[in-house]
Design a protein around this motif. Structure first.
Motif, PDB file in Angstrom:
ATOM      1  N   HIS A  71      10.027   3.083  -1.805  1.00 35.22           N
ATOM      2  CA  HIS A  71      11.376   2.553  -1.625  1.00 35.22           C
ATOM      3  C   HIS A  71      12.305   3.744  -1.414  1.00 35.22           C
ATOM      4  O   HIS A  71      12.574   4.514  -2.341  1.00 35.22           O
ATOM      5  CB  HIS A  71      11.811   1.762  -2.855  1.00 35.22           C
ATOM      6  N   SER A  72      12.804   3.916  -0.195  1.00 33.68           N
ATOM      7  CA  SER A  72      13.610   5.097   0.091  1.00 33.68           C
ATOM      8  C   SER A  72      14.554   4.828   1.241  1.00 33.68           C
ATOM      9  O   SER A  72      14.187   4.172   2.211  1.00 33.68           O
ATOM     10  CB  SER A  72      12.694   6.280   0.438  1.00 33.68           C
ATOM     11  N   ARG A  73      15.769   5.324   1.116  1.00 33.56           N
ATOM     12  CA  ARG A  73      16.768   5.261   2.187  1.00 33.56           C
ATOM     13  C   ARG A  73      16.955   3.843   2.709  1.00 33.56           C
ATOM     14  O   ARG A  73      17.097   3.606   3.909  1.00 33.56           O
ATOM     15  CB  ARG A  73      16.380   6.215   3.324  1.00 33.56           C
ATOM     16  N   GLY A  74      16.932   2.909   1.783  1.00 26.10           N
ATOM     17  CA  GLY A  74      17.199   1.516   2.131  1.00 26.10           C
ATOM     18  C   GLY A  74      16.073   0.798   2.835  1.00 26.10           C
ATOM     19  O   GLY A  74      16.277  -0.281   3.395  1.00 26.10           O
ATOM     20  N   LEU A  76      11.417   0.252   3.066  1.00 23.53           N
ATOM     21  CA  LEU A  76      10.140   0.295   2.361  1.00 23.53           C
ATOM     22  C   LEU A  76       9.083   0.801   3.328  1.00 23.53           C
ATOM     23  O   LEU A  76       8.996   0.339   4.466  1.00 23.53           O
ATOM     24  CB  LEU A  76       9.765  -1.102   1.858  1.00 23.53           C
ATOM     25  N   SER A  77       8.276   1.763   2.882  1.00 29.03           N
ATOM     26  CA  SER A  77       7.256   2.326   3.760  1.00 29.03           C
ATOM     27  C   SER A  77       6.244   1.254   4.172  1.00 29.03           C
ATOM     28  O   SER A  77       6.086   0.227   3.511  1.00 29.03           O
ATOM     29  CB  SER A  77       6.558   3.511   3.091  1.00 29.03           C
ATOM     30  N   ALA A  78       5.548   1.515   5.270  1.00 25.64           N
ATOM     31  CA  ALA A  78       4.692   0.490   5.884  1.00 25.64           C
ATOM     32  C   ALA A  78       3.451   0.176   5.051  1.00 25.64           C
ATOM     33  O   ALA A  78       2.999  -0.978   4.990  1.00 25.64           O
ATOM     34  CB  ALA A  78       4.274   0.948   7.279  1.00 25.64           C
ATOM     35  N   ASP A  79       2.866   1.192   4.435  1.00 27.88           N
ATOM     36  CA  ASP A  79       1.644   0.985   3.655  1.00 27.88           C
ATOM     37  C   ASP A  79       1.979   0.680   2.205  1.00 27.88           C
ATOM     38  O   ASP A  79       2.454   1.550   1.466  1.00 27.88           O
ATOM     39  CB  ASP A  79       0.755   2.235   3.708  1.00 27.88           C
ATOM     40  N   ASP A  80       1.739  -0.568   1.792  1.00 24.67           N
ATOM     41  CA  ASP A  80       1.788  -0.867   0.368  1.00 24.67           C
ATOM     42  C   ASP A  80       0.457  -0.428  -0.242  1.00 24.67           C
ATOM     43  O   ASP A  80      -0.375   0.188   0.426  1.00 24.67           O
ATOM     44  CB  ASP A  80       2.082  -2.346   0.115  1.00 24.67           C
ATOM     45  N   PHE A  81       0.242  -0.731  -1.502  1.00 28.76           N
ATOM     46  CA  PHE A  81      -0.973  -0.244  -2.148  1.00 28.76           C
ATOM     47  C   PHE A  81      -2.235  -0.917  -1.615  1.00 28.76           C
ATOM     48  O   PHE A  81      -3.311  -0.313  -1.633  1.00 28.76           O
ATOM     49  CB  PHE A  81      -0.878  -0.408  -3.666  1.00 28.76           C
ATOM     50  N   TYR A  82      -2.117  -2.141  -1.134  1.00 25.58           N
ATOM     51  CA  TYR A  82      -3.299  -2.794  -0.563  1.00 25.58           C
ATOM     52  C   TYR A  82      -3.644  -2.194   0.799  1.00 25.58           C
ATOM     53  O   TYR A  82      -4.760  -1.710   1.013  1.00 25.58           O
ATOM     54  CB  TYR A  82      -3.064  -4.293  -0.442  1.00 25.58           C
ATOM     55  N   LYS A  83      -2.668  -2.171   1.698  1.00 26.77           N
ATOM     56  CA  LYS A  83      -2.920  -1.627   3.033  1.00 26.77           C
ATOM     57  C   LYS A  83      -3.267  -0.137   2.958  1.00 26.77           C
ATOM     58  O   LYS A  83      -4.180   0.343   3.633  1.00 26.77           O
ATOM     59  CB  LYS A  83      -1.697  -1.834   3.920  1.00 26.77           C
ATOM     60  N   ASP A  98      -0.174   8.672  -6.958  1.00 21.55           N
ATOM     61  CA  ASP A  98       1.088   8.311  -6.334  1.00 21.55           C
ATOM     62  C   ASP A  98       2.241   8.662  -7.290  1.00 21.55           C
ATOM     63  O   ASP A  98       2.057   9.450  -8.218  1.00 21.55           O
ATOM     64  CB  ASP A  98       1.078   6.827  -5.964  1.00 21.55           C
ATOM     65  N   TYR A  99       3.407   8.085  -7.064  1.00 18.29           N
ATOM     66  CA  TYR A  99       4.607   8.485  -7.803  1.00 18.29           C
ATOM     67  C   TYR A  99       5.328   7.288  -8.410  1.00 18.29           C
ATOM     68  O   TYR A  99       5.329   6.192  -7.853  1.00 18.29           O
ATOM     69  CB  TYR A  99       5.564   9.239  -6.878  1.00 18.29           C
ATOM     70  N   ILE A 100       5.964   7.563  -9.542  1.00 18.88           N
ATOM     71  CA  ILE A 100       6.849   6.595 -10.179  1.00 18.88           C
ATOM     72  C   ILE A 100       8.265   7.139 -10.078  1.00 18.88           C
ATOM     73  O   ILE A 100       8.543   8.263 -10.513  1.00 18.88           O
ATOM     74  CB  ILE A 100       6.481   6.372 -11.660  1.00 18.88           C
ATOM     75  N   ASP A 101       9.175   6.356  -9.493  1.00 21.19           N
ATOM     76  CA  ASP A 101      10.558   6.787  -9.369  1.00 21.19           C
ATOM     77  C   ASP A 101      11.193   6.998 -10.742  1.00 21.19           C
ATOM     78  O   ASP A 101      10.810   6.352 -11.731  1.00 21.19           O
ATOM     79  CB  ASP A 101      11.369   5.760  -8.589  1.00 21.19           C
ATOM     80  N   PHE A 102      12.164   7.865 -10.783  1.00 20.59           N
ATOM     81  CA  PHE A 102      12.856   8.166 -12.040  1.00 20.59           C
ATOM     82  C   PHE A 102      13.721   6.987 -12.476  1.00 20.59           C
ATOM     83  O   PHE A 102      14.584   6.533 -11.723  1.00 20.59           O
ATOM     84  CB  PHE A 102      13.730   9.409 -11.858  1.00 20.59           C
ATOM     85  N   PRO A 103      13.519   6.476 -13.693  1.00 21.75           N
ATOM     86  CA  PRO A 103      14.407   5.432 -14.216  1.00 21.75           C
ATOM     87  C   PRO A 103      15.645   6.088 -14.832  1.00 21.75           C
ATOM     88  O   PRO A 103      15.531   6.959 -15.689  1.00 21.75           O
ATOM     89  CB  PRO A 103      13.548   4.750 -15.287  1.00 21.75           C
ATOM     90  N   GLN A 104      16.814   5.696 -14.383  1.00 25.42           N
ATOM     91  CA  GLN A 104      18.038   6.367 -14.831  1.00 25.42           C
ATOM     92  C   GLN A 104      18.259   6.252 -16.336  1.00 25.42           C
ATOM     93  O   GLN A 104      18.904   7.108 -16.943  1.00 25.42           O
ATOM     94  CB  GLN A 104      19.247   5.794 -14.079  1.00 25.42           C
TER      95      GLN A 104
END
Length: 464
Positions: A71-74, A76-83, A98-104
């Motif tokens: 989830h970036s710059r408004g 969603l990237s094309a490959d989800d975890f299944y694809k 992979d990465y977990i975004d920072f929770p504020q």
């Protein structure tokens, strides 16, 4: 319990090449013996056997740097975890990190659960790095949760101020001291933001925004400056540090300078920094070759291969971040194009064809950099990255003679284009086995959601 025999193969790990038969029981490697050892069991139909006729078996490849469902710059990237995981399995990859975004609010447990829900459709196993964007006493305390969640590493950015990712360099000392206490490995996207901001302002003032400007605004000097600053902070804190996607000769030179001063600094590079150069940003459809850090010169390509040959780089990873052509073509500006390319599926065949086949590295070294080192550095070894008895039966069966063009039609990413469309490789994975199950052989064999989260222990880089 199901038993699967892989016979007449060449088993290759960081310890050497062995003409052996390998027996899988359930999810684990049960035995490795000389060829023919299990013939009686096979004759009695007590095991299922696959004759590999001299093909290679590697510990399953681990891509330690991916961005699935980003989830970036408004968008969603094309490959989800299944694809994304189908693409990975087709390329012999059995585990990603992979990465977990920072929770504020620094609720790392909630962020972990949310990311696991996004990953639950994966067909391969996965772990995570936790992104950190700030540090105070509350966050310091909450970092303990990462150990409880069985994560081994965090990531900080030294750039992307307007996107909100940048970590305040004035907090390096405090963060590194806390990470050392918890034995959490800091990994870093290293580019000097002050230099980048100055260059960006200068180019925008002159109304220079074409895609090739990206390489000028984010020069290798920016990587060098950030690596040096981070390395000095890590040395002072006496903590190992890991630089993601090292892209330039200047960056690698900075790493060597730091090591000579005693810094425990480790690096990864990606196939695109070894095989693609910034001339592509001036050619047709430059958006399809746009990532951060940007592509460098052919000189940098060569110098990074030399660094690989000299054991100066520890891991090959991809920074897989796939967007469709439509997403990439939304802008022609170097300041707005979505950065990232697909890469996980092509990781192994590219490194084999352009690394091993050209004598930059040995087969054993390739396996070390694609499987063993990622598992050790990110706390997954020996469950992953190993051919030892009792390890997960994550295996990549590889045909060194199989030739394939890396066109989109031959690949599986939802990006539906290939930055390596002009590349033909000789050597390709033919069977991918995850925890004892064949998940890819000519086509997908795994059930959606059959991948698992893998618990990590502390990185091997922390001295006992």
């Amino acid at each position: 319990m199901d038993k699967l025999l892989l016979k007449n193969a060449k088993l290759i790990d960081d310890k050497g090449i062995h003409n052996s038969d390998l027996l899988i029981e359930g999810e684990k490697i049960a035995a490795v013996e000389e060829r023919g050892y299990f013939s009686q069991l096979e004759n009695e139909n007590k095991i299922k056997a696959i004759d590999l006729e001299g093909k290679y078996i590697f510990p399953g490849v681990i891509d330690a740097h991916t961005h699935y469902a980003l989830h970036s710059r408004g968008t969603l990237s094309a490959d989800d975890f299944y694809k994304g995981s189908i693409s990975a399995a087709a390329g012999g990859v059995t585990t990603i990190i992979d990465y977990i975004d920072f929770p504020q609010d620094a609720d790392f447990k909630r962020a972990f659960k949310e990311r696991c829900r996004e990953a639950e459709d994966s067909i391969i196993d996965y772990s995570f790095h936790q992104v950190i964007e700030d540090f105070d006493s509350h966050i310091s305390k909450k970092l303990e949760d990462l150990k409880e969640l069985a994560l081994a590493s965090i990531k900080i950015f030294t750039t992307y101020k307007k996107e909100g990712y940048i970590f305040d360099k004035n907090l390096y000392a405090e963060l590194f001291a806390r990470l050392k206490e918890l034995k959490l490995l800091p990994t870093v996207h290293a580019e000097d933001d002050a230099l980048i901001e100055d260059l960006e302002a200068a180019y925008k003032k002159r109304d220079l925004t074409e895609p090739a400007v990206h390489a000028a605004v984010r020069p290798s000097l920016a990587e060098k400056l950030a690596v040096l600053e981070l390395g000095k902070a890590a040395l002072k804190a006496d903590i190992p540090i890991y630089i993601v996607h090292l892209s330039s000769a200047a960056g690698n030179k900075a790493v060597k300078e730091l090591r000579n001063k005693g810094t425990d600094i480790f690096t990864e590079t990606a196939p695109h920094y070894l095989m693609l150069d910034n001339a592509l940003l001036k050619g047709e459809n430059p958006q399809l070759y746009f990532m951060t850090p940007p592509l460098r010169s052919s000189y940098d390509n060569q110098k990074l291969w030399e660094a690989v040959s000299s054991n100066e780089i520890q891991i090959f990873a991809t920074d897989h971040c796939a967007f469709t052509k439509e997403q990439k073509f939304q802008s022609e500006s170097a300041f707005d194009i979505l950065p990232g390319i697909p890469g996980t599926e092509t990781l192994l065949p590219l490194i084999y064809s352009y690394g091993v086949a050209r004598n930059y590295i040995s087969l054993e070294k390739m396996v070390e950099m694609l499987s063993v080192n990622p598992a050790k550095i990110f706390g997954l070894y020996p469950q992953k990255g190993s051919l030892e008895l009792g390890s997960d039966a994550d295996l990549t069966v590889f045909d060194p003679e199989l030739q394939k063009k890396l066109t989109a039609e031959n690949l599986h990413s939802a990006a539906a284009y290939s930055p390596y469309k002009n590349f033909e490789v000789k050597g390709y994975p033919i069977i991918t086995i995850r925890r004892g199950k064949i998940i890819f052989k000519d086509e997908l064999k795994a059930e959606k959601g059959s991948g698992n989260f893998v618990k990590a222990h502390s990185s091997s880089l922390f001295k006992e």
